[in-house]
Design a protein around this motif. Sequence first.
Motif, PDB file in Angstrom:
ATOM      1  N   SER A  74       0.817  -1.214   0.000  1.00 52.25           N
ATOM      2  CA  SER A  74       0.000   0.000   0.000  1.00 52.25           C
ATOM      3  C   SER A  74       0.849   1.262   0.000  1.00 52.25           C
ATOM      4  O   SER A  74       0.530   2.250   0.664  1.00 52.25           O
ATOM      5  N   SER A  94       1.198   3.596  -2.096  1.00 55.84           N
ATOM      6  CA  SER A  94       0.535   4.795  -2.585  1.00 55.84           C
ATOM      7  C   SER A  94      -0.263   5.519  -1.506  1.00 55.84           C
ATOM      8  O   SER A  94      -0.603   6.685  -1.680  1.00 55.84           O
ATOM      9  N   TYR A 105       0.858   6.184   1.514  1.00 55.90           N
ATOM     10  CA  TYR A 105       1.759   6.799   2.476  1.00 55.90           C
ATOM     11  C   TYR A 105       2.161   8.205   2.083  1.00 55.90           C
ATOM     12  O   TYR A 105       2.368   8.512   0.900  1.00 55.90           O
ATOM     13  N   ARG A 113       0.395  11.561  -0.335  1.00 55.41           N
ATOM     14  CA  ARG A 113      -0.083  10.509  -1.233  1.00 55.41           C
ATOM     15  C   ARG A 113      -0.828  11.091  -2.427  1.00 55.41           C
ATOM     16  O   ARG A 113      -0.964  10.418  -3.443  1.00 55.41           O
ATOM     17  N   GLY A 131       0.333  13.744  -3.971  1.00 55.62           N
ATOM     18  CA  GLY A 131       1.335  14.365  -4.811  1.00 55.62           C
ATOM     19  C   GLY A 131       1.692  15.796  -4.448  1.00 55.62           C
ATOM     20  O   GLY A 131       2.514  16.414  -5.128  1.00 55.62           O
ATOM     21  N   ARG A 139       7.638  10.792  -6.436  1.00 56.35           N
ATOM     22  CA  ARG A 139       7.348   9.407  -6.095  1.00 56.35           C
ATOM     23  C   ARG A 139       6.899   8.646  -7.324  1.00 56.35           C
ATOM     24  O   ARG A 139       6.280   9.201  -8.236  1.00 56.35           O
ATOM     25  N   ASP A 140       7.217   7.382  -7.335  1.00 56.26           N
ATOM     26  CA  ASP A 140       6.780   6.465  -8.375  1.00 56.26           C
ATOM     27  C   ASP A 140       6.102   5.306  -7.662  1.00 56.26           C
ATOM     28  O   ASP A 140       6.761   4.383  -7.188  1.00 56.26           O
ATOM     29  N   ASN A 141       4.789   5.377  -7.576  1.00 52.07           N
ATOM     30  CA  ASN A 141       4.052   4.367  -6.827  1.00 52.07           C
ATOM     31  C   ASN A 141       4.156   2.982  -7.463  1.00 52.07           C
ATOM     32  O   ASN A 141       4.092   1.969  -6.762  1.00 52.07           O
ATOM     33  N   ALA A 142       4.319   2.930  -8.773  1.00 46.66           N
ATOM     34  CA  ALA A 142       4.462   1.649  -9.449  1.00 46.66           C
ATOM     35  C   ALA A 142       5.752   0.948  -9.054  1.00 46.66           C
ATOM     36  O   ALA A 142       5.840  -0.278  -9.108  1.00 46.66           O
ATOM     37  N   ASN A 147       7.239   1.641  -6.014  1.00 42.00           N
ATOM     38  CA  ASN A 147       7.351   1.751  -4.555  1.00 42.00           C
ATOM     39  C   ASN A 147       8.599   2.536  -4.151  1.00 42.00           C
ATOM     40  O   ASN A 147       9.336   2.147  -3.240  1.00 42.00           O
ATOM     41  N   GLU A 196       1.831   6.563   7.410  1.00 43.78           N
ATOM     42  CA  GLU A 196       0.389   6.534   7.233  1.00 43.78           C
ATOM     43  C   GLU A 196      -0.210   6.194   8.603  1.00 43.78           C
ATOM     44  O   GLU A 196      -0.394   5.026   8.937  1.00 43.78           O
TER      45      GLU A 196
END
Length: 118
Positions: A28, A30, A32, A53, A55, A71-74, A76, A99
């Motif tokens: 999870s 994305s 945070y 989270r 952006g 950040r690059d959520n894909a 992590n 989070e």
Amino acid sequence: QVQVMESGGGLVQPGGSLRLSCAASFGSFSMYNLRWYRQAPGKERELVAAITRGGNTYYPDSAKGRFTISRDNAKNTVYLQMNTVRPEDTAVYYCNAVELATLHQDYWGQGTQVTVSS
């Protein structure tokens, strides 16, 4: 077991650039809020950048205009792009993922050394 791991630190000349990465192994990602802190010997740890989270980003005056958090959520991963670095940027840089509202988690990396010197 390491939940977050910083990388990319090293020696850089004044005025140069450096890109720090922080890879997270927890789920999870994305959800945070993410932060970069730094701490120099004899000084308190200070916030240098934050990204929510959603952006939204935040920078203190010491980093504003020079540092960029992304950040690059894909992947992590959260990044800190450091441009026009100064000797006073020398510190151990730490990644923090938080989070607290829903997941009740607060992860810290072990830090990566950044040294700005000619």
